[in-house]
Design a protein around this motif. Structure first.
Motif, short mmCIF file in Angstrom:
data_model
loop_
_atom_site.label_atom_id
_atom_site.label_comp_id
_atom_site.label_asym_id
_atom_site.label_seq_id
_atom_site.Cartn_x
_atom_site.Cartn_y
_atom_site.Cartn_z
N ALA A 167 13.42 -5.12 -0.51
CA ALA A 167 13.86 -3.85 -1.11
C ALA A 167 13.21 -2.64 -0.44
N GLY A 168 12.02 -2.84 0.12
CA GLY A 168 11.36 -1.74 0.81
C GLY A 168 10.66 -0.78 -0.13
N PHE A 169 10.81 0.52 0.14
CA PHE A 169 10.11 1.59 -0.58
C PHE A 169 8.60 1.50 -0.30
N ARG A 170 7.85 2.23 -1.08
CA ARG A 170 6.41 2.32 -0.84
C ARG A 170 5.70 1.18 -1.59
N GLN A 171 5.04 0.31 -0.83
CA GLN A 171 4.38 -0.85 -1.40
C GLN A 171 2.92 -0.89 -0.95
N VAL A 172 2.04 -1.33 -1.85
CA VAL A 172 0.62 -1.34 -1.56
C VAL A 172 0.01 -2.61 -2.15
N ALA A 173 -1.06 -3.11 -1.52
CA ALA A 173 -1.73 -4.33 -1.96
C ALA A 173 -2.95 -4.00 -2.81
N VAL A 174 -3.22 -4.86 -3.77
CA VAL A 174 -4.44 -4.80 -4.58
C VAL A 174 -5.11 -6.17 -4.45
N ASP A 175 -6.28 -6.22 -3.85
CA ASP A 175 -6.97 -7.49 -3.63
C ASP A 175 -7.61 -7.99 -4.93
N TYR A 176 -7.60 -9.31 -5.11
CA TYR A 176 -8.21 -9.90 -6.31
C TYR A 176 -8.61 -11.33 -6.01
N GLU A 177 -9.47 -11.88 -6.85
CA GLU A 177 -9.89 -13.27 -6.76
C GLU A 177 -8.99 -14.10 -7.66
N ARG A 178 -8.32 -15.07 -7.08
CA ARG A 178 -7.43 -15.92 -7.87
C ARG A 178 -8.27 -16.99 -8.57
N ASP A 179 -8.11 -17.07 -9.88
CA ASP A 179 -8.89 -18.01 -10.68
C ASP A 179 -8.28 -19.41 -10.64
#
Length: 323
Positions: A183-195
């Motif tokens: 779909a595109g548009f403005r996308q950003v990542a948020v890092d996290y620890e997967r439990d």
């Protein structure tokens, strides 16, 4: 308002703790919200646990599917019934920590249409971690679009993206994280620890994981078909050169490895060549068959899920709906 979509399949042991942590994270952030639990044909007491939660919270709705349709169709059912200005998608086994949701919401408020959670690490077995790493790298290399590595379905999507997924991308075999990237548009990542999974057994068995990986690869790439073409060209060229060699071998009467042109060819090399080409042909037919099978499912246009009922305090009614 934020909608939170959570697909569930046989998660009775996790539902109450999931709801508690989810509600705490949303309330602390003062986020106006609704929670949509999608019961994907659970065989245990998941629905009973959901009804007890529903009775105490007007912000909860339960979408019950008529049978187990699978993880991706369950997400689609939640997206089609979410009413928020943005929609959070997360798994119900608490491997996606609800405490990350406020971070995703902040990124959305900053103007990003999509904020997806990116796993910094996994608390899973070596084999599964290696498989995930290989799959995401292979998908980025083969795919027509760049799907972010180490990102699953855990994300927040703006209403604009959700509407596109609901009305503009109507294929039956959906790979949500791929469509989200498409779909595109403005996308950003948020890092996290997967439990690790809170309790119970993983619902994505190795067979289902492989099936999901194949869906992702074939839905966003025609590279496997090109492999068949390139392999055919390579074998054709090799066969031509081999034939040319034997013609010259016969005409010029030179010896190769001590053998003259009148020697009887070895049966082993002939058998190996036949079996190799036979296996290669079957492999290529299998790849083509996978694409044809997808066309078969799309042409029939059967619904990817069927909703048996939607439960909520607000309407106190059952809606029999079919997608």
């Amino acid at each position: 308002m934020i909608s939170v979509v959570v697909p569930l399949y046989n998660e009775e042991a996790n539902v109450k703790e999931l709801y508690r942590r989810l509600k705490t994270a949303l309330d602390k952030s003062a986020i106006r919200h609704e929670i949509l639990f999608v019961d994907d044909g659970s065989q245990d007491n998941t629905l009973g646990e959901l009804k007890s939660i529903l009775a105490a919270d007007t912000d909860v709705r339960v979408v019950k599917l008529s049978r187990n349709f699978g993880h991706q169709p369950a997400i689609s059912a939640g997206l089609e019934n979410a009413g928020g200005d943005a929609v959070v998608v997360m798994d119900g086994d608490l491997q996606d920590p609800p405490e990350v949701i406020p971070l995703l919401v902040e990124k959305w408020k900053e103007g990003n249409q999509v904020a997806y959670a990116r796993r910094k690490s996994r608390k899973e077995g070596l084999f599964k971690r290696a498989g995930y790493t290989f799959f995401y790298r292979l998908l980025r290399w083969m795919g027509n679009i760049k799907i972010p590595a180490d990102s699953g379905d855990f994300c927040i999507m703006d209403r604009k993206i959700v509407n596109i997924l609901n009305t503009g991308m109507t294929e039956q075999l959906k790979f949500i994280r791929g469509l989200r990237a498409y779909a595109g548009f403005r996308q950003v990542a948020v890092d996290y620890e997967r439990d690790v999974r809170a309790s119970g057994k993983a619902k994505y068995t190795p067979r289902k994981l492989i099936s999901l990986a194949i869906d992702g690869l074939l839905d966003f790439s025609v590279f496997p078909l090109r492999i068949a073409t390139f392999t055919g060209l390579f074998i054709s060229a090799a066969s031509f050169l081999t034939g040319l060699f034997f013609i010259l071998h016969r005409i010029l009467d030179f010896k190769v490895l001590g053998h003259s042109p009148t020697d009887t060819p070895g049966l082993a090399s002939l058998a190996v060549g036949i079996f190799f080409l036979g296996g290669l042909i079957l492999l290529m037919l299998g790849i083509i068959g996978e694409y044809i099978g997808r066309l078969y499912f799309e042409v029939k246009k059967r619904p990817s899920f069927i909703i048996e009922e939607i439960l909520s305090q607000k309407n106190n009614a059952t809606q029999n709906t079919q997608n």
